[in-house]
Design a protein around this motif. Structure first.
Motif, PDB file in Angstrom:
ATOM      1  N   ALA A  19       0.854  -1.191   0.000  1.00  0.00           N
ATOM      2  CA  ALA A  19       0.000   0.000   0.000  1.00  0.00           C
ATOM      3  C   ALA A  19       0.888   1.238   0.000  1.00  0.00           C
ATOM      4  O   ALA A  19       1.804   1.360   0.810  1.00  0.00           O
ATOM      5  CB  ALA A  19      -0.902  -0.009   1.221  1.00  0.00           C
ATOM      6  N   VAL A  39      -0.341   3.673 -11.382  1.00  0.00           N
ATOM      7  CA  VAL A  39      -1.351   3.112 -10.494  1.00  0.00           C
ATOM      8  C   VAL A  39      -0.857   3.188  -9.054  1.00  0.00           C
ATOM      9  O   VAL A  39       0.218   2.673  -8.734  1.00  0.00           O
ATOM     10  CB  VAL A  39      -1.662   1.643 -10.853  1.00  0.00           C
ATOM     11  CG1 VAL A  39      -2.719   1.069  -9.910  1.00  0.00           C
ATOM     12  CG2 VAL A  39      -2.112   1.521 -12.307  1.00  0.00           C
ATOM     13  N   LEU A  40      -1.648   3.820  -8.194  1.00  0.00           N
ATOM     14  CA  LEU A  40      -1.315   3.878  -6.780  1.00  0.00           C
ATOM     15  C   LEU A  40      -1.947   2.687  -6.078  1.00  0.00           C
ATOM     16  O   LEU A  40      -3.174   2.498  -6.131  1.00  0.00           O
ATOM     17  CB  LEU A  40      -1.821   5.180  -6.161  1.00  0.00           C
ATOM     18  CG  LEU A  40      -1.488   5.392  -4.675  1.00  0.00           C
ATOM     19  CD1 LEU A  40       0.019   5.488  -4.458  1.00  0.00           C
ATOM     20  CD2 LEU A  40      -2.188   6.636  -4.134  1.00  0.00           C
ATOM     21  N   VAL A  41      -1.133   1.857  -5.429  1.00  0.00           N
ATOM     22  CA  VAL A  41      -1.644   0.708  -4.683  1.00  0.00           C
ATOM     23  C   VAL A  41      -2.253   1.221  -3.377  1.00  0.00           C
ATOM     24  O   VAL A  41      -1.579   1.875  -2.579  1.00  0.00           O
ATOM     25  CB  VAL A  41      -0.529  -0.312  -4.391  1.00  0.00           C
ATOM     26  CG1 VAL A  41      -1.074  -1.470  -3.552  1.00  0.00           C
ATOM     27  CG2 VAL A  41       0.068  -0.843  -5.697  1.00  0.00           C
ATOM     28  N   LEU A  42      -3.539   0.929  -3.183  1.00  0.00           N
ATOM     29  CA  LEU A  42      -4.232   1.383  -1.972  1.00  0.00           C
ATOM     30  C   LEU A  42      -4.222   0.343  -0.873  1.00  0.00           C
ATOM     31  O   LEU A  42      -4.260   0.691   0.313  1.00  0.00           O
ATOM     32  CB  LEU A  42      -5.691   1.741  -2.290  1.00  0.00           C
ATOM     33  CG  LEU A  42      -5.956   2.848  -3.288  1.00  0.00           C
ATOM     34  CD1 LEU A  42      -7.452   3.158  -3.333  1.00  0.00           C
ATOM     35  CD2 LEU A  42      -5.169   4.105  -2.941  1.00  0.00           C
ATOM     36  N   GLU A  44      -3.206  -4.012   0.240  1.00  0.00           N
ATOM     37  CA  GLU A  44      -2.803  -5.388   0.012  1.00  0.00           C
ATOM     38  C   GLU A  44      -3.646  -6.247   0.935  1.00  0.00           C
ATOM     39  O   GLU A  44      -3.632  -6.060   2.154  1.00  0.00           O
ATOM     40  CB  GLU A  44      -1.325  -5.599   0.293  1.00  0.00           C
ATOM     41  CG  GLU A  44      -0.868  -7.023   0.022  1.00  0.00           C
ATOM     42  CD  GLU A  44       0.622  -7.217   0.242  1.00  0.00           C
ATOM     43  OE1 GLU A  44       1.109  -8.335  -0.019  1.00  0.00           O
ATOM     44  OE2 GLU A  44       1.298  -6.260   0.661  1.00  0.00           O
ATOM     45  N   HIS A  50      -3.903  -7.375  -4.468  1.00  0.00           N
ATOM     46  CA  HIS A  50      -3.665  -5.934  -4.426  1.00  0.00           C
ATOM     47  C   HIS A  50      -4.820  -5.184  -5.066  1.00  0.00           C
ATOM     48  O   HIS A  50      -5.424  -5.656  -6.027  1.00  0.00           O
ATOM     49  CB  HIS A  50      -2.371  -5.578  -5.168  1.00  0.00           C
ATOM     50  CG  HIS A  50      -1.131  -6.079  -4.501  1.00  0.00           C
ATOM     51  ND1 HIS A  50      -0.668  -7.366  -4.686  1.00  0.00           N
ATOM     52  CD2 HIS A  50      -0.268  -5.477  -3.635  1.00  0.00           C
ATOM     53  CE1 HIS A  50       0.443  -7.536  -3.978  1.00  0.00           C
ATOM     54  NE2 HIS A  50       0.700  -6.411  -3.339  1.00  0.00           N
ATOM     55  N   GLY A  52      -5.596  -1.199  -6.526  1.00  0.00           N
ATOM     56  CA  GLY A  52      -4.989   0.089  -6.843  1.00  0.00           C
ATOM     57  C   GLY A  52      -5.915   0.957  -7.664  1.00  0.00           C
ATOM     58  O   GLY A  52      -6.939   0.501  -8.179  1.00  0.00           O
ATOM     59  N   THR A  54      -5.782   3.630 -10.916  1.00  0.00           N
ATOM     60  CA  THR A  54      -5.057   4.265 -12.016  1.00  0.00           C
ATOM     61  C   THR A  54      -5.289   5.770 -11.929  1.00  0.00           C
ATOM     62  O   THR A  54      -6.427   6.227 -11.908  1.00  0.00           O
ATOM     63  CB  THR A  54      -5.541   3.716 -13.372  1.00  0.00           C
ATOM     64  OG1 THR A  54      -5.375   2.295 -13.380  1.00  0.00           O
ATOM     65  CG2 THR A  54      -4.759   4.317 -14.518  1.00  0.00           C
ATOM     66  N   TYR A 138     -11.597   0.387 -10.201  1.00  0.00           N
ATOM     67  CA  TYR A 138     -10.269   0.205  -9.617  1.00  0.00           C
ATOM     68  C   TYR A 138      -9.531  -0.882 -10.375  1.00  0.00           C
ATOM     69  O   TYR A 138     -10.078  -1.544 -11.260  1.00  0.00           O
ATOM     70  CB  TYR A 138     -10.359  -0.125  -8.125  1.00  0.00           C
ATOM     71  CG  TYR A 138     -11.013  -1.445  -7.782  1.00  0.00           C
ATOM     72  CD1 TYR A 138     -10.264  -2.613  -7.648  1.00  0.00           C
ATOM     73  CD2 TYR A 138     -12.387  -1.530  -7.566  1.00  0.00           C
ATOM     74  CE1 TYR A 138     -10.861  -3.815  -7.323  1.00  0.00           C
ATOM     75  CE2 TYR A 138     -12.991  -2.737  -7.230  1.00  0.00           C
ATOM     76  CZ  TYR A 138     -12.216  -3.882  -7.116  1.00  0.00           C
ATOM     77  OH  TYR A 138     -12.810  -5.076  -6.793  1.00  0.00           O
TER      78      TYR A 138
END
Length: 199
Positions: A19, A39-42, A44, A50, A52, A54, A138
């Motif tokens: 994250a 892409v930001l991973v928000l 786990e 995962h 994320g 975009t 997402y």
């Protein structure tokens, strides 16, 4: 010249995004939702999957299309967060204290908030650009899927992205900025034109 060795001269095995990690798409990726994307991973999940968002894929939709009662909604663009559950709306913002209940993903970038608080912020004339960004859908990966894509060089991973810029810009220019933030090892990615047929 071996284009593979030029573009992918790093060992990507064993990289485990978490994250807060920023995934930057390989310049040769052609998948519509992820070409030239970041892409930001928000999150786990406990089973190793995962989730994320975009960050840089614009749409023709505004917040007014989704929340007609929001008077300033026509000024607020909605981005495509990914191909999964595209009726689900996400909010990323830099206004943690303004929206109680939001969760901090990385320093200065938060997810979530109460819809009424968000609308009040907008109706009171709150700054939009750089402060908040809405997304439909997402991006999701099952256990081991994202690590396998990283090992194949589909993504580069920045575990310390600059939160001050993640809510500004879009499209290819956003992608190029984030490639530059990866460092000298990825400068060759910038030489690949957006349309590979130009090579």
């Amino acid at each position: 010249m071996d284009i593979h060795n030029l573009l992918y001269n790093q060992d990507a095995s064993g990289i485990n995004p978490r994250a807060g990690s920023l995934l930057v798409a390989d310049p040769m990726m052609e998948e519509i939702y992820f070409s030239r994307s970041a892409v930001l991973v928000l999150d786990e999940s406990s089973d190793g999957g995962h989730l994320g968002i975009t960050l840089n894929k614009g749409t023709n939709i505004t917040l007014h299309d989704l929340i007609p009662d929001c008077q300033r909604g026509g000024e607020v663009p909605v981005f495509c967060g990914g191909p999964v559950d595209m009726e689900r709306l996400f909010l990323l913002h830099s206004l943690g204290a303004v929206f109680p209940g939001a969760s901090e993903v990385i320093p200065g970038v938060f997810v979530g908030g109460n819809v009424d608080d968000i609308i009040s912020y907008l109706e009171d004339g709150g700054q939009i650009e750089g402060n908040l960004r809405f997304f439909l859908g997402y991006s999701g990966w099952t256990k081991g899927q994202l690590q396998a894509e990283i090992a194949r060089h589909s993504w580069a991973v920045n575990n310390h992205p600059d939160g001050k810029k993640l809510l500004t810009g879009e499209g290819n220019e956003f992608w190029r900025r984030e490639v530059m933030n990866l460092g000298d090892s990825y400068r060759s990615w910038l030489m690949v034109p957006p349309d590979p047929s130009y090579n």
